[in-house]
Write an enzyme that holds these catalytic residues in place. Structure first.
Site, PDB file in Angstrom:
ATOM      1  N   GLY A 193     -16.595  24.864  17.439  1.00 31.02           N
ATOM      2  CA  GLY A 193     -15.468  23.944  16.845  1.00 31.02           C
ATOM      3  C   GLY A 193     -14.655  24.575  15.787  1.00 31.02           C
ATOM      4  N   THR A 212     -11.384  10.961   3.923  1.00 36.11           N
ATOM      5  CA  THR A 212     -11.206   9.645   4.387  1.00 36.11           C
ATOM      6  C   THR A 212     -12.139   8.273   3.625  1.00 36.11           C
ATOM      7  OG1 THR A 212     -10.826   8.288   6.462  1.00 36.11           O
ATOM      8  CG2 THR A 212     -12.841   9.748   6.540  1.00 36.11           C
ATOM      9  N   SER A 252     -15.552  13.572   4.688  1.00 38.24           N
ATOM     10  CA  SER A 252     -14.054  13.882   4.829  1.00 38.24           C
ATOM     11  C   SER A 252     -13.393  12.977   3.512  1.00 38.24           C
ATOM     12  CB  SER A 252     -13.356  13.003   6.145  1.00 38.24           C
ATOM     13  OG  SER A 252     -12.259  12.736   6.089  1.00 38.24           O
ATOM     14  N   TYR A 267     -14.192   6.042  12.888  1.00 34.97           N
ATOM     15  CA  TYR A 267     -14.539   7.486  12.551  1.00 34.97           C
ATOM     16  C   TYR A 267     -14.752   7.591  10.903  1.00 34.97           C
ATOM     17  CZ  TYR A 267     -13.413  11.996  10.621  1.00 34.97           C
ATOM     18  OH  TYR A 267     -12.953  12.943   9.856  1.00 34.97           O
ATOM     19  N   ARG A 300      -0.228  14.855   1.915  1.00 33.71           N
ATOM     20  CA  ARG A 300      -1.562  15.370   1.912  1.00 33.71           C
ATOM     21  C   ARG A 300      -1.657  16.560   1.398  1.00 33.71           C
ATOM     22  NH1 ARG A 300      -1.356  11.073   3.885  1.00 33.71           N
ATOM     23  NH2 ARG A 300      -1.905  10.136   5.898  1.00 33.71           N
ATOM     24  N   PRO A 335      -0.009   3.282  12.111  1.00 35.63           N
ATOM     25  CA  PRO A 335      -1.051   2.338  11.594  1.00 35.63           C
ATOM     26  C   PRO A 335      -2.233   3.058  10.939  1.00 35.63           C
ATOM     27  CG  PRO A 335      -0.450   1.748  13.823  1.00 35.63           C
ATOM     28  CD  PRO A 335       0.243   3.150  13.705  1.00 35.63           C
ATOM     29  N   ASP A 394     -26.700  18.442  23.338  1.00 33.06           N
ATOM     30  CA  ASP A 394     -26.162  17.271  22.386  1.00 33.06           C
ATOM     31  C   ASP A 394     -27.140  16.851  21.610  1.00 33.06           C
ATOM     32  OD1 ASP A 394     -24.983  14.931  21.752  1.00 33.06           O
ATOM     33  OD2 ASP A 394     -24.998  13.780  23.829  1.00 33.06           O
ATOM     34  N   LYS A 431     -18.480   8.658   8.490  1.00 35.48           N
ATOM     35  CA  LYS A 431     -18.540   9.536   7.668  1.00 35.48           C
ATOM     36  C   LYS A 431     -19.395   8.909   6.410  1.00 35.48           C
ATOM     37  CE  LYS A 431     -16.902  13.312   9.519  1.00 35.48           C
ATOM     38  NZ  LYS A 431     -17.984  14.201   9.791  1.00 35.48           N
ATOM     39  N   ILE A 462     -13.734  24.101  12.467  1.00 38.10           N
ATOM     40  CA  ILE A 462     -14.079  24.521  11.030  1.00 38.10           C
ATOM     41  C   ILE A 462     -15.483  25.268  11.263  1.00 38.10           C
ATOM     42  CG2 ILE A 462     -14.547  23.950   8.751  1.00 38.10           C
ATOM     43  CD1 ILE A 462     -13.160  21.204   9.398  1.00 38.10           C
TER      44      ILE A 462
HETATM   45  C1  UD1 Z   1      -6.973  12.190   9.756  1.00 37.84           C
HETATM   46  C2  UD1 Z   1      -8.160  11.662   8.935  1.00 37.84           C
HETATM   47  C3  UD1 Z   1      -8.936  12.480   8.461  1.00 37.84           C
HETATM   48  C4  UD1 Z   1      -9.652  13.310   9.449  1.00 37.84           C
HETATM   49  C5  UD1 Z   1      -8.400  14.318  10.273  1.00 37.84           C
HETATM   50  C6  UD1 Z   1      -9.051  15.145  11.213  1.00 37.84           C
HETATM   51  C7  UD1 Z   1      -7.741   9.338   7.969  1.00 37.84           C
HETATM   52  C8  UD1 Z   1      -7.155   8.654   6.950  1.00 37.84           C
HETATM   53  N1  UD1 Z   1      -7.647  10.640   8.003  1.00 37.84           N
HETATM   54  O1  UD1 Z   1      -6.052  12.843   8.795  1.00 37.84           O
HETATM   55  O2  UD1 Z   1     -10.230  11.809   7.769  1.00 37.84           O
HETATM   56  O3  UD1 Z   1     -10.440  14.209   8.922  1.00 37.84           O
HETATM   57  O4  UD1 Z   1      -7.489  13.058  10.688  1.00 37.84           O
HETATM   58  O5  UD1 Z   1      -8.650  14.519  12.628  1.00 37.84           O
HETATM   59  O6  UD1 Z   1      -8.374   8.750   8.680  1.00 37.84           O
HETATM   60  N2  UD1 Z   1       1.725  12.901  11.410  1.00 37.84           N
HETATM   61  C9  UD1 Z   1       3.282  13.107  11.679  1.00 37.84           C
HETATM   62  N3  UD1 Z   1       3.338  13.240  13.002  1.00 37.84           N
HETATM   63  C10 UD1 Z   1       2.303  13.728  13.913  1.00 37.84           C
HETATM   64  C11 UD1 Z   1       0.945  13.961  13.480  1.00 37.84           C
HETATM   65  C12 UD1 Z   1       0.757  13.210  11.925  1.00 37.84           C
HETATM   66  O7  UD1 Z   1       4.153  12.576  11.122  1.00 37.84           O
HETATM   67  O8  UD1 Z   1       2.480  13.976  15.133  1.00 37.84           O
HETATM   68  C13 UD1 Z   1       1.614  13.044   9.619  1.00 37.84           C
HETATM   69  C14 UD1 Z   1       0.657  11.801   9.633  1.00 37.84           C
HETATM   70  O9  UD1 Z   1       1.346  10.461   9.547  1.00 37.84           O
HETATM   71  C15 UD1 Z   1       0.189  11.952   8.147  1.00 37.84           C
HETATM   72  C16 UD1 Z   1       0.413  13.848   8.070  1.00 37.84           C
HETATM   73  O10 UD1 Z   1       1.250  13.826   9.214  1.00 37.84           O
HETATM   74  O11 UD1 Z   1       0.861  11.729   7.231  1.00 37.84           O
HETATM   75  C17 UD1 Z   1      -1.146  14.439   8.478  1.00 37.84           C
HETATM   76  O12 UD1 Z   1      -1.835  13.750   9.686  1.00 37.84           O
HETATM   77  P1  UD1 Z   1      -2.989  14.270  10.359  1.00 37.84           P
HETATM   78  O13 UD1 Z   1      -2.711  15.567  10.589  1.00 37.84           O
HETATM   79  O14 UD1 Z   1      -3.338  13.381  11.659  1.00 37.84           O
HETATM   80  O15 UD1 Z   1      -4.124  13.999   9.424  1.00 37.84           O
HETATM   81  P2  UD1 Z   1      -4.561  12.829   8.561  1.00 37.84           P
HETATM   82  O16 UD1 Z   1      -4.071  11.542   9.257  1.00 37.84           O
HETATM   83  O17 UD1 Z   1      -4.225  12.973   7.045  1.00 37.84           O
END
Ligand code: UD1
Length: 341
Positions: free
Chosen positions: A10, A127, A125, A150, A231, A296, A58, A154, A12
């Site tokens: 994968g 999270t 995470s 999810y 982030r 959301p 698995d 964790k 990481i």
């Molecule tokens: C999420 C999980 C994290 C997990 C990670 C890996 C939560 C709170 N966080 O991180 O635990 O390890 O995914 O899958 O559950 N964004 C956009 N447009 C996009 C995609 C993302 O604006 O198309 C924004 C999101 O709203 C966020 C930021 O980019 O503010 C990062 O998003 P993302 O890369 O999906 O990571 P997290 O949601 O922070």
């Protein structure tokens, strides 16, 4: 020292296998290839010149996992990545997440205990902190009600490991990652999401490649300087190196407690627009984007206090946001060429 890396093909996991091999560890990968490809084993071998052993199965299969430990009596430690990680999918299909992420952990810990393998590094995470009350987030920040199945897997996994440490000589280091992005400098390994990416970085690179026609920016009315969510993005190679450091700490007997926790981040928060600007700066390209409603379940802002990892572990994230976005772009170009061929 032979180390089992679950989920080693994968995102990481593969970067960590490379760092382990380059630090002299012998690696055995277990992966069911449900979200990765066996080609990654070849790519790892191209980077390091050493082919890791690879077993496809698995870990949620208890008897197969037990058999594995009998087949590999020289294992000294385990780094456990294998898990599903799509937050949205976990909401629509919670049982898949509880089954895959928890059965596999239980079988793994059972197998380790039965075969006297007592060193575990676990992939957790940020999270678990949910919407934090204070920034930056240290390891003592309260673990909040999970926002998704999810996230809950964790939290439960951390508790399972904790409880096992209390009743045996089992030792564990729980690494709570912030937002890993970027790819190996060789551009031979990186993140390869199946279908439409959920995460920001692969969505940006696919938009730049013309696979997606624009990026949706989720929310511009957050209480942050530019209104978009913040982030702590960390280069996947920095993150991978932290696993080697944690494992070495464990094997040298330097742990202060049987179970230790470290936040892995840079300590700097960047907004969604900061990441887009960095990408545009290093590539000279424009990313078309549209501001949408908030997604959301998204947290407004979160970044790490990495002091404990810096001081106790002796590890520090070194790579800049520009290095992260540039390496992600180099990798996307390789993947797109491969997919076209
Ligand atoms: C999420 C999980 C994290 C997990 C990670 C890996 C939560 C709170 N966080 O991180 O635990 O390890 O995914 O899958 O559950 N964004 C956009 N447009 C996009 C995609 C993302 O604006 O198309 C924004 C999101 O709203 C966020 C930021 O980019 O503010 C990062 O998003 P993302 O890369 O999906 O990571 P997290 O949601 O922070």
């Amino acid at each position: 020292m032979q180390v089992l890396v679950t989920g080693g093909t994968g995102y990481i996991g593969s970067h960590t296998v490379v760092e382990l091999q380059q630090s002299g560890f012998e690696v055995v990968i277990v992966d069911d290839l449900s979200n990765s490809s066996a080609d990654v084993v070849d790519s790892i071998a191209s980077i390091t010149g050493i082919r890791p052993q690879f077993e496809k199965f698995d870990l949620a299969d208890g008897s197969r996992t037990h058999q594995f430990f009998s087949d590999y009596p020289d294992l000294g430690a385990v780094i456990h990545f294998a898990a599903c990680k799509a937050v949205g999918e976990s909401v629509t299909n919670p049982l898949k997440y509880y089954r895959n992420n928890l059965f596999s952990l239980i079988n793994l810990v059972r197998g380790m205990t039965d075969h006297q393998v007592s060193n575990l590094v676990f992939s957790s995470s940020c999270t678990v902190y949910g919407n934090p009350d204070q920034l930056p987030v240290g390891e003592n920040a309260p673990v909040k009600q999970a926002l998704s199945p999810y996230g809950n897997t964790k939290q439960i996994a951390e508790e399972i490991i904790d409880d096992q440490c209390k009743v045996s000589s089992f030792r564990a280091i729980l690494l709570r990652y912030f937002n890993p992005i970027g790819a190996h400098e060789s551009a031979l390994i990186g993140e390869q999401p199946l279908g439409v990416p959920n995460n920001l970085m692969p969505y940006i690179t696919q938009t730049a490649m013309g696979i997606r026609d624009h990026l949706n920016v989720f929310g511009s009315d957050y209480h942050t300087p530019d209104g978009t969510a913040i982030r702590d993005y960390i280069h996947v190679v920095d993150l991978a190196k932290a696993h080697v450091t944690a494992l070495e700490r464990m094997l040298k007997g330097e742990m202060k407690e049987q179970r230790e926790i470290f936040n892995l981040g840079t300590g700097t928060g960047y907004s969604v627009l900061d990441v887009i600007r960095s990408f545009e700066r290093v590539t000279g390209m424009k990313i078309p984007y549209r501001i949408m409603d908030r997604r959301p379940g998204d947290v407004e802002q979160v970044w790490a206090d990495p002091k404990k990892a810096n001081e106790v572990l002796g590890w520090k994230a070194m790579r800049t946001l520009d290095e992260m976005t540039l390496s992600a772009w180099k990798w996307e170009q390789v993947v797109s060429r491969k997919n076209k061929a």
